[in-house]
Design a protein around this motif. Structure first.
Motif, PDB file in Angstrom:
ATOM      1  N   LEU A 175      30.079  31.974  44.352  1.00  0.00           N
ATOM      2  CA  LEU A 175      29.897  30.768  43.666  1.00  0.00           C
ATOM      3  C   LEU A 175      31.100  29.992  43.581  1.00  0.00           C
ATOM      4  CD1 LEU A 175      28.374  32.087  40.466  1.00  0.00           C
ATOM      5  CD2 LEU A 175      27.277  30.552  42.208  1.00  0.00           C
ATOM      6  N   LEU A 176      32.570  30.459  43.720  1.00  0.00           N
ATOM      7  CA  LEU A 176      33.532  29.773  43.982  1.00  0.00           C
ATOM      8  C   LEU A 176      33.671  28.945  45.052  1.00  0.00           C
ATOM      9  CD1 LEU A 176      36.460  29.380  42.755  1.00  0.00           C
ATOM     10  CD2 LEU A 176      37.195  31.329  43.935  1.00  0.00           C
ATOM     11  N   PHE A 177      33.433  29.648  46.288  1.00  0.00           N
ATOM     12  CA  PHE A 177      33.438  28.791  47.542  1.00  0.00           C
ATOM     13  C   PHE A 177      32.193  27.634  47.643  1.00  0.00           C
ATOM     14  CE2 PHE A 177      35.545  32.865  48.966  1.00  0.00           C
ATOM     15  CZ  PHE A 177      36.622  32.184  49.113  1.00  0.00           C
ATOM     16  N   THR A 179      41.724  40.689  37.718  1.00  0.00           N
ATOM     17  CA  THR A 179      42.912  41.038  38.633  1.00  0.00           C
ATOM     18  C   THR A 179      42.166  40.980  39.874  1.00  0.00           C
ATOM     19  OG1 THR A 179      44.054  42.150  36.727  1.00  0.00           O
ATOM     20  CG2 THR A 179      44.757  42.573  38.963  1.00  0.00           C
ATOM     21  N   ILE A 180      41.315  41.528  40.215  1.00  0.00           N
ATOM     22  CA  ILE A 180      40.668  41.761  41.678  1.00  0.00           C
ATOM     23  C   ILE A 180      40.191  40.580  42.238  1.00  0.00           C
ATOM     24  CG2 ILE A 180      38.770  42.821  42.984  1.00  0.00           C
ATOM     25  CD1 ILE A 180      39.005  45.323  41.062  1.00  0.00           C
ATOM     26  N   VAL A 181      39.822  39.604  41.316  1.00  0.00           N
ATOM     27  CA  VAL A 181      39.050  38.272  41.662  1.00  0.00           C
ATOM     28  C   VAL A 181      40.358  37.564  42.149  1.00  0.00           C
ATOM     29  CG1 VAL A 181      38.136  35.984  40.675  1.00  0.00           C
ATOM     30  CG2 VAL A 181      37.046  38.156  40.468  1.00  0.00           C
ATOM     31  N   VAL A 182      41.368  37.489  41.370  1.00  0.00           N
ATOM     32  CA  VAL A 182      42.540  36.824  41.416  1.00  0.00           C
ATOM     33  C   VAL A 182      43.369  37.049  42.882  1.00  0.00           C
ATOM     34  CG1 VAL A 182      44.899  36.198  40.692  1.00  0.00           C
ATOM     35  CG2 VAL A 182      43.142  35.930  39.108  1.00  0.00           C
ATOM     36  N   LEU A 183      43.429  38.406  42.949  1.00  0.00           N
ATOM     37  CA  LEU A 183      44.173  38.730  44.306  1.00  0.00           C
ATOM     38  C   LEU A 183      43.224  38.503  45.665  1.00  0.00           C
ATOM     39  CD1 LEU A 183      45.310  42.490  43.152  1.00  0.00           C
ATOM     40  CD2 LEU A 183      46.516  40.389  43.446  1.00  0.00           C
ATOM     41  N   LEU A 184      41.924  38.675  45.554  1.00  0.00           N
ATOM     42  CA  LEU A 184      41.137  38.173  46.327  1.00  0.00           C
ATOM     43  C   LEU A 184      41.141  36.668  46.991  1.00  0.00           C
ATOM     44  CD1 LEU A 184      37.784  40.290  45.870  1.00  0.00           C
ATOM     45  CD2 LEU A 184      39.262  40.520  47.580  1.00  0.00           C
ATOM     46  N   THR A 185      41.152  36.156  45.928  1.00  0.00           N
ATOM     47  CA  THR A 185      41.325  34.430  46.067  1.00  0.00           C
ATOM     48  C   THR A 185      42.596  34.055  46.655  1.00  0.00           C
ATOM     49  OG1 THR A 185      39.988  34.218  43.921  1.00  0.00           O
ATOM     50  CG2 THR A 185      41.170  31.992  44.592  1.00  0.00           C
ATOM     51  N   ALA A 186      43.737  34.856  46.102  1.00  0.00           N
ATOM     52  CA  ALA A 186      45.007  34.531  46.818  1.00  0.00           C
ATOM     53  C   ALA A 186      44.963  34.891  48.318  1.00  0.00           C
ATOM     54  CB  ALA A 186      46.130  35.408  46.114  1.00  0.00           C
ATOM     55  N   ILE A 187      44.404  35.941  48.591  1.00  0.00           N
ATOM     56  CA  ILE A 187      44.318  36.441  49.951  1.00  0.00           C
ATOM     57  C   ILE A 187      43.508  35.744  50.791  1.00  0.00           C
ATOM     58  CG2 ILE A 187      43.755  38.333  51.359  1.00  0.00           C
ATOM     59  CD1 ILE A 187      44.370  40.351  49.097  1.00  0.00           C
ATOM     60  N   ILE A 188      42.318  35.309  50.305  1.00  0.00           N
ATOM     61  CA  ILE A 188      41.327  34.305  51.316  1.00  0.00           C
ATOM     62  C   ILE A 188      41.878  33.151  51.374  1.00  0.00           C
ATOM     63  CG2 ILE A 188      38.995  33.747  51.360  1.00  0.00           C
ATOM     64  CD1 ILE A 188      38.174  36.562  49.937  1.00  0.00           C
ATOM     65  N   THR A 189      42.051  32.682  50.269  1.00  0.00           N
ATOM     66  CA  THR A 189      42.357  30.937  50.252  1.00  0.00           C
ATOM     67  C   THR A 189      43.754  30.717  49.954  1.00  0.00           C
ATOM     68  OG1 THR A 189      41.862  30.956  48.002  1.00  0.00           O
ATOM     69  CG2 THR A 189      40.186  30.568  49.594  1.00  0.00           C
ATOM     70  N   GLY A 190      44.567  31.528  49.711  1.00  0.00           N
ATOM     71  CA  GLY A 190      46.026  31.490  49.473  1.00  0.00           C
ATOM     72  C   GLY A 190      46.236  31.411  47.940  1.00  0.00           C
ATOM     73  N   PRO A 191      47.551  31.807  47.695  1.00  0.00           N
ATOM     74  CA  PRO A 191      47.866  31.702  46.201  1.00  0.00           C
ATOM     75  C   PRO A 191      47.847  30.462  45.378  1.00  0.00           C
ATOM     76  CG  PRO A 191      49.923  32.069  47.609  1.00  0.00           C
ATOM     77  CD  PRO A 191      48.645  31.958  48.541  1.00  0.00           C
ATOM     78  N   LEU A 192      48.034  29.632  46.028  1.00  0.00           N
ATOM     79  CA  LEU A 192      47.893  28.072  44.991  1.00  0.00           C
ATOM     80  C   LEU A 192      46.649  27.918  44.798  1.00  0.00           C
ATOM     81  CD1 LEU A 192      50.190  26.097  47.528  1.00  0.00           C
ATOM     82  CD2 LEU A 192      51.017  27.502  45.442  1.00  0.00           C
ATOM     83  N   SER A 193      45.292  28.680  45.065  1.00  0.00           N
ATOM     84  CA  SER A 193      44.130  28.456  44.555  1.00  0.00           C
ATOM     85  C   SER A 193      43.389  29.193  43.387  1.00  0.00           C
ATOM     86  CB  SER A 193      43.016  28.449  45.660  1.00  0.00           C
ATOM     87  OG  SER A 193      43.183  29.752  46.372  1.00  0.00           O
ATOM     88  N   ILE A 194      44.630  29.917  42.826  1.00  0.00           N
ATOM     89  CA  ILE A 194      44.160  30.876  41.921  1.00  0.00           C
ATOM     90  C   ILE A 194      43.804  30.625  40.288  1.00  0.00           C
ATOM     91  CG2 ILE A 194      45.295  32.791  43.035  1.00  0.00           C
ATOM     92  CD1 ILE A 194      47.285  32.585  40.649  1.00  0.00           C
ATOM     93  N   ALA A 195      44.431  29.152  39.922  1.00  0.00           N
ATOM     94  CA  ALA A 195      44.448  28.644  38.900  1.00  0.00           C
ATOM     95  C   ALA A 195      42.619  28.490  38.320  1.00  0.00           C
ATOM     96  CB  ALA A 195      44.728  27.051  38.838  1.00  0.00           C
ATOM     97  N   LEU A 196      42.100  28.218  39.093  1.00  0.00           N
ATOM     98  CA  LEU A 196      40.511  28.203  38.720  1.00  0.00           C
ATOM     99  C   LEU A 196      39.743  29.253  38.139  1.00  0.00           C
ATOM    100  CD1 LEU A 196      38.162  26.075  38.121  1.00  0.00           C
ATOM    101  CD2 LEU A 196      37.226  26.460  40.336  1.00  0.00           C
TER     102      LEU A 196
END
Length: 310
Positions: free
Chosen positions: A20-22, A55-72
């Motif tokens: 959904l995020l992507f 926590t897992i979602v935030v880590l996956l988001t940071a790994i896949i799209t970069g740490p700057l995209s964790i806000a949403l």
């Protein structure tokens, strides 16, 4: 067995959230359903397990799209898990709404601070800049039409509004969070009812009654507003924000009473809906009256008095 199901549901709902995020990048309206995976998971397993999922979602988001995209993910995750954990504890719909609002407030504050630190973006300043640019464009248009004097008046009015919006940022944050929590909870209820054959729902709007303490907060802020407070001071800003926020709640209470009165008198449901629409169209005239009605309803038990008379 429960641990295995916990892991399975967590993995599945995490995957759904990431999809959904992507997809929401291309279809932005899907952002409104991002809290739902967290609501579903938290309603089943509670707050602690949901924090692990976040926590897992935030880590996956940071790994896949970069740490700057964790806000949403943080924003939607905090709001969703607060709503879901309240459902897990079998809280009432309105208590769940309040906790969801708190989650979104914390999430929006995170987004605000994160944007400032990582991107050097201040959302209040950006809003002020956008309004200022719009004002300058309007001013040039008015000057081209030969109404320069009027443009100066418009400029002064807009500048005053910009200053007011800046001062009322905390109240605006809370009101936006209220709306986001309501929408997320409503969608969450619908989804869980469909998946798990449950019957989550909001009580009829006419039954909404805020605690009496809100009136005392409102009147205390109103009394302080009569003092000559320094316009740039914290107390001035706090008083104005309390007035706006509690006034907003009083207006909601007023509308609730109108719906109650129409139901109590067996009137058409169209009448209270029309009252809401007219208030949105003519807020300067009607919103103040609706707010007074809400104050009377809470402070003097107006609907209780009506019930006793019949």
């Amino acid at each position: 067995m429960n641990q295995s199901r916990n892991l399975t549901d967590g993995a599945l709902l995490t995957a759904i959230f990431m999809v959904l995020l992507f997809v929401s990048i291309y279809i932005p309206i899907l952002i409104i359903v991002l809290p739902i995976p967290f609501i579903i998971f938290a309603s089943r397993y509670g707050l602690k397990a949901s924090l692990v999922m976040l926590t897992i979602v935030v880590l996956l988001t940071a790994i896949i799209t970069g740490p700057l995209s964790i806000a949403l993910p943080v924003l939607m995750g905090l709001g969703g898990l607060m709503i879901g954990s309240a459902m897990y504890q079998k809280s009432s719909a309105y208590e769940t709404w309040a906790r969801g609002t708190l989650g979104f407030v914390i999430g929006l504050l995170f987004v605000f601070v994160f944007s400032q630190l990582m991107f050097d973006i201040n959302w209040v300043d950006e809003f002020e800049k956008a309004v200022t640019d719009s004002m300058e464009m309007s001013q040039r248009l008015l000057e081209d039409m030969g109404v320069g004097e009027q443009s100066e008046e418009v400029q002064e009015m807009i500048e005053a509004q910009i200053s007011a919006f800046r001062d009322l940022f905390p109240a605006g944050l809370a009101i936006i969070s209220l709306i986001m929590a309501f929408i997320s909870q409503w969608f969450g209820y619908k989804m869980i009812n469909r998946l798990e054959k449950k019957n989550y729902r909001f009580p009829p709007f006419r039954t909404l009654r805020f605690p009496t303490a809100i009136i005392w907060v409102y009147f205390l802020a109103l009394v302080f507003s009569f003092f000559d407070l320094e316009s740039s001071g914290i107390l001035y800003s706090g008083v104005n924000n309390l007035l706006v926020l509690t006034g907003f709640l009083m207006a909601i209470q007023g509308f609730s009473f109108i719906f109650f009165y129409a139901h109590h008198k067996n009137m058409s449901k169209v009448l209270p809906v029309i009252s809401v629409i007219l208030t949105l169209i003519f807020p300067a005239m009607l919103l103040y009256l609706i707010r007074i009605l809400g104050i009377i309803d809470i402070g003097f038990g107006l609907r209780d008095r009506l019930a006793k008379k019949d």
